[in-house]
Design a protein around this motif. Structure first.
Motif, short mmCIF file in Angstrom:
data_model
loop_
_atom_site.label_atom_id
_atom_site.label_comp_id
_atom_site.label_asym_id
_atom_site.label_seq_id
_atom_site.Cartn_x
_atom_site.Cartn_y
_atom_site.Cartn_z
N LYS A 117 0.84 -1.21 0.00
CA LYS A 117 0.00 0.00 0.00
C LYS A 117 0.87 1.26 0.00
CE LYS A 117 -3.73 -2.39 2.45
NZ LYS A 117 -4.45 -2.54 3.75
N ALA A 118 2.00 1.22 0.72
CA ALA A 118 2.92 2.36 0.74
C ALA A 118 3.47 2.62 -0.65
CB ALA A 118 4.05 2.11 1.72
N ILE A 119 3.80 1.56 -1.37
CA ILE A 119 4.33 1.72 -2.72
C ILE A 119 3.27 2.26 -3.65
CG2 ILE A 119 5.25 0.43 -4.71
CD1 ILE A 119 6.66 -1.39 -2.62
N ALA A 120 2.03 1.81 -3.50
CA ALA A 120 0.94 2.35 -4.32
C ALA A 120 0.71 3.83 -4.02
CB ALA A 120 -0.34 1.55 -4.08
N LEU A 121 0.96 4.26 -2.77
CA LEU A 121 0.83 5.67 -2.42
C LEU A 121 1.96 6.52 -3.00
CD1 LEU A 121 -0.37 5.83 1.30
CD2 LEU A 121 -1.65 6.50 -0.75
N GLY A 122 3.11 5.91 -3.28
CA GLY A 122 4.19 6.68 -3.88
C GLY A 122 5.58 6.38 -3.39
N ALA A 123 5.74 5.49 -2.41
CA ALA A 123 7.08 5.14 -1.93
C ALA A 123 7.77 4.21 -2.92
CB ALA A 123 6.99 4.48 -0.56
N ASP A 124 9.10 4.30 -2.99
CA ASP A 124 9.88 3.36 -3.80
C ASP A 124 10.20 2.10 -3.01
OD1 ASP A 124 11.03 4.81 -6.47
OD2 ASP A 124 10.69 6.25 -4.87
N ALA A 125 10.43 2.24 -1.71
CA ALA A 125 10.76 1.10 -0.84
C ALA A 125 10.52 1.56 0.60
CB ALA A 125 12.20 0.66 -1.05
N VAL A 126 10.62 0.61 1.53
CA VAL A 126 10.35 0.94 2.93
C VAL A 126 11.47 0.43 3.83
CG1 VAL A 126 7.86 0.83 2.55
CG2 VAL A 126 9.05 -1.16 3.47
N TYR A 127 11.65 1.13 4.94
CA TYR A 127 12.56 0.71 6.00
C TYR A 127 11.78 -0.15 7.00
CZ TYR A 127 16.82 3.60 5.37
OH TYR A 127 18.01 4.13 4.94
N LEU A 128 12.40 -1.24 7.45
CA LEU A 128 11.83 -2.09 8.49
C LEU A 128 12.71 -2.00 9.73
CD1 LEU A 128 11.08 -5.29 6.36
CD2 LEU A 128 9.56 -3.35 6.82
N GLY A 129 12.16 -1.49 10.82
CA GLY A 129 12.91 -1.38 12.06
C GLY A 129 12.33 -2.28 13.14
N THR A 130 11.20 -1.89 13.71
CA THR A 130 10.59 -2.68 14.77
C THR A 130 10.24 -4.09 14.29
OG1 THR A 130 9.68 -0.67 15.78
CG2 THR A 130 8.70 -2.76 16.44
N ALA A 131 9.73 -4.21 13.06
CA ALA A 131 9.39 -5.53 12.53
C ALA A 131 10.61 -6.44 12.49
CB ALA A 131 8.78 -5.40 11.13
N ALA A 132 11.77 -5.87 12.14
CA ALA A 132 13.00 -6.66 12.11
C ALA A 132 13.39 -7.11 13.51
CB ALA A 132 14.14 -5.85 11.47
N LEU A 133 13.26 -6.23 14.49
CA LEU A 133 13.59 -6.59 15.87
C LEU A 133 12.63 -7.66 16.40
CD1 LEU A 133 14.40 -3.11 17.49
CD2 LEU A 133 15.96 -4.74 16.40
N VAL A 134 11.35 -7.52 16.08
CA VAL A 134 10.36 -8.52 16.52
C VAL A 134 10.69 -9.88 15.90
CG1 VAL A 134 7.93 -9.19 16.37
CG2 VAL A 134 8.53 -6.84 16.98
N ALA A 135 11.10 -9.87 14.63
CA ALA A 135 11.48 -11.13 13.97
C ALA A 135 12.63 -11.81 14.69
CB ALA A 135 11.86 -10.86 12.51
N MET A 136 13.52 -11.02 15.30
CA MET A 136 14.66 -11.58 16.02
C MET A 136 14.34 -11.95 17.45
SD MET A 136 17.96 -9.40 14.63
CE MET A 136 17.21 -7.79 14.41
N GLY A 137 13.15 -11.58 17.94
CA GLY A 137 12.76 -11.98 19.29
C GLY A 137 12.28 -10.87 20.19
#
Length: 504
Positions: A394-414
């Motif tokens: 949805k972010a890309i459809a709004l106009g972003a080229d790509a996104v940063y993942l911060g909290t999601a990456a930390l959650v993936a690690m535990g």
């Protein structure tokens, strides 16, 4: 002094199940659990519990259960229990309320009010399992037009392109500095980024020498403190990012307490061990767009025009005009961090009340750059609480080229989002510099979990693209006709540039 504060959480211990093994005692860095020297039983001080769930998760007999402690207070809609607790806490300490992670307040999450289009009869969908799908994305300044020439029977590009970052999927791991997080976390992100063909960001804390080998997938930051910034640091990276602000604390500088500046952080940041690392709120050499332009081109000169330069800002009310100035100043990428962006440490009132949602910022910036005819001159990177592949597409459809993942990456690690990163006592070994706690995060396992997340989200994005009848992520960027709003006001729809669901 007496306290009016009640514990936030209750710890229930099933004495019939508890075998007094002491795992909970050894695992809790906040010293919640202790052994009673008289009878050998284990006691819990609930006032220290942050609900990181480490003890509950690792208890071998499942003897522990954590519950939110709802205690009766004369609260109402305005004077909630949280408000009362904050006042009591500040009345007892006289200090600023600090917190970590992202904004938890119930501001509207626009991703949940946007739905995607799908192909039906006249525009058939694409099966991503049988037909090629392109998620590759290039970040950097694009020319107004390109010229090709025919050589030896084949077409070749004559136009010289600005340096680009090639991403095999439209994600990057967001800026998190050594100091805010541990070395093992950075190594895991670097390894996963390299394996998946994406990038990770060092944050403002320099780059440890052992991670230089991942430089081709590394973005380095130049922040107001200039920690660890020197020629080798710039040369090692694929791109350079100037950090002006971040979504969790717009207009606020950074502060890494001296107790978190051990030898590893000291060497990487190039500051004495045990001293506070202070990043001023402003860059003291940037007071205008012209000053920013000078720094951008200084970094381009220093790297011989071989690397794109990004400028990271917080999403604020005039973000579109600011982004326009940044692009005209020569930036190749504009990174925008919204109000739900995470942090290792921030004043609670700043995190919860300053800035705007990333959804509105993306739409406003993309439209402003299009209206001014300069959208091709810079890529847009979005950050600030992305939770799923659906948010990203949805972010890309709004106009972003790509996104940063911060909290999601930390959650993936535990990470269990207990919001106590600023204490340096992370029981999961993520937001800590304590050697004993750091060892709890295995970089091999963490890197594998990050790679799995990127692989899964990439597959989901291909499925959604296929359902729209689109075979390349580039074709979706800024294509808001593929979005519809549900339950949004006309003003919100106008800012987002989307129509209401049901509208033709």
């Amino acid at each position: 002094m007496y306290t009016l504060l009640q514990p936030d959480f209750r710890i229930k211990r099933d004495e019939e199940r508890c075998i007094r093994c002491g795992v909970c005692v050894r695992q809790c860095a906040f010293d919640v659990h202790s052994v009673d020297t008289d009878d050998g039983s284990i006691r819990s001080d609930e006032s220290k519990c942050v609900a990181c769930q480490r003890c509950e998760t690792l208890c071998p007999t499942r003897a522990l259960t954590l519950e939110e402690n709802y205690h009766v207070a004369n609260e109402n809609y305005n004077w909630t229990g949280g408000v009362l607790k904050n006042i009591w806490k500040q009345a007892e300490t006289g200090g600023v309320l600090l917190t970590g992670m992202g904004n938890p307040r119930p501001y509207r999450i626009y991703w949940d009010h946007l739905v995607l289009n799908a192909s039906q009869v006249t525009n058939p969908s694409i099966d991503p399992l049988r037909e090629p799908m392109e998620l590759r994305t290039y970040l950097g300044s694009k020319p107004d037009s390109v010229e090709v020439v025919k050589e030896n029977g084949s077409l070749k590009l004559k136009t010289k392109l600005a340096p680009q970052l090639r991403l095999d999927a439209p994600f990057l791991f967001s800026a998190m500095s050594l100091g805010a997080i541990g070395y093992n976390v950075q190594e895991a992100m670097a390894r996963a980024a390299t394996e998946m063909g994406i990038y990770w960001n060092t944050g403002e804390g320099g780059l440890h020498k052992d991670l230089y080998k991942y430089g081709k997938n590394t973005i380095v930051q130049v922040a107001s403190g200039r920690f660890g910034v020197y020629k080798d640091y710039l040369d090692a990276a694929a791109a350079v990012e100037i950090k002006i602000g971040q979504g969790a604390k717009p207009g606020i500088g950074g502060h890494l307490p001296g107790e978190k500046v051990g030898d590893l952080v000291s060497m990487t940041r190039m500051i004495p061990a045990g001293t506070d690392a202070l990043s001023p709120a402003p860059h003291h050499d940037i007071y205008s767009i012209e000053d920013l332009s000078q720094l951008i081109y200084s970094l381009k000169e220093a790297t011989e025009y071989t690397k794109p330069v990004s400028v990271k800002i917080a999403a604020v009310h005039n973000v579109a005009a600011i982004a326009s100035g940044i692009v005209r100043a020569g930036a190749d990428i504009v990174a925008i961090d919204g109000i739900r962006g995470g942090t290792g440490a921030a004043p609670t009132m700043i995190r919860d009340n300053v800035g705007i949602p990333i959804e509105l910022a993306i739409a406003a910036v993309d439209q402003r750059l299009r209206d001014e005819g300069i959208r091709n001159r810079a890529s847009i990177l979005a950050a600030g609480g992305f939770r799923s592949s659906a948010d990203i597409i949805k972010a890309i459809a709004l106009g972003a080229d790509a996104v940063y993942l911060g909290t999601a990456a930390l959650v993936a690690m535990g990470c269990h989002v207990c919001q106590k990163c600023y204490t340096g006592k992370c029981n999961w070994g993520i937001a800590t510099q304590d050697p004993y706690l750091e060892r709890r995060l295995n970089p091999d396992i963490a890197a594998e979990r990050l790679s799995n997340l990127i692989h899964a989200w990439s597959h989901e994005i291909m499925e959604m693209l296929g359902g729209m009848g689109i075979n390349a992520i580039e074709s979706l960027r800024g294509n808001r006709l593929h979005l519809r709003g549900v339950g949004l006001s006309k003003t919100e729809l106008d800012i987002l540039g989307v129509r209401h669901a049901g509208a033709s």
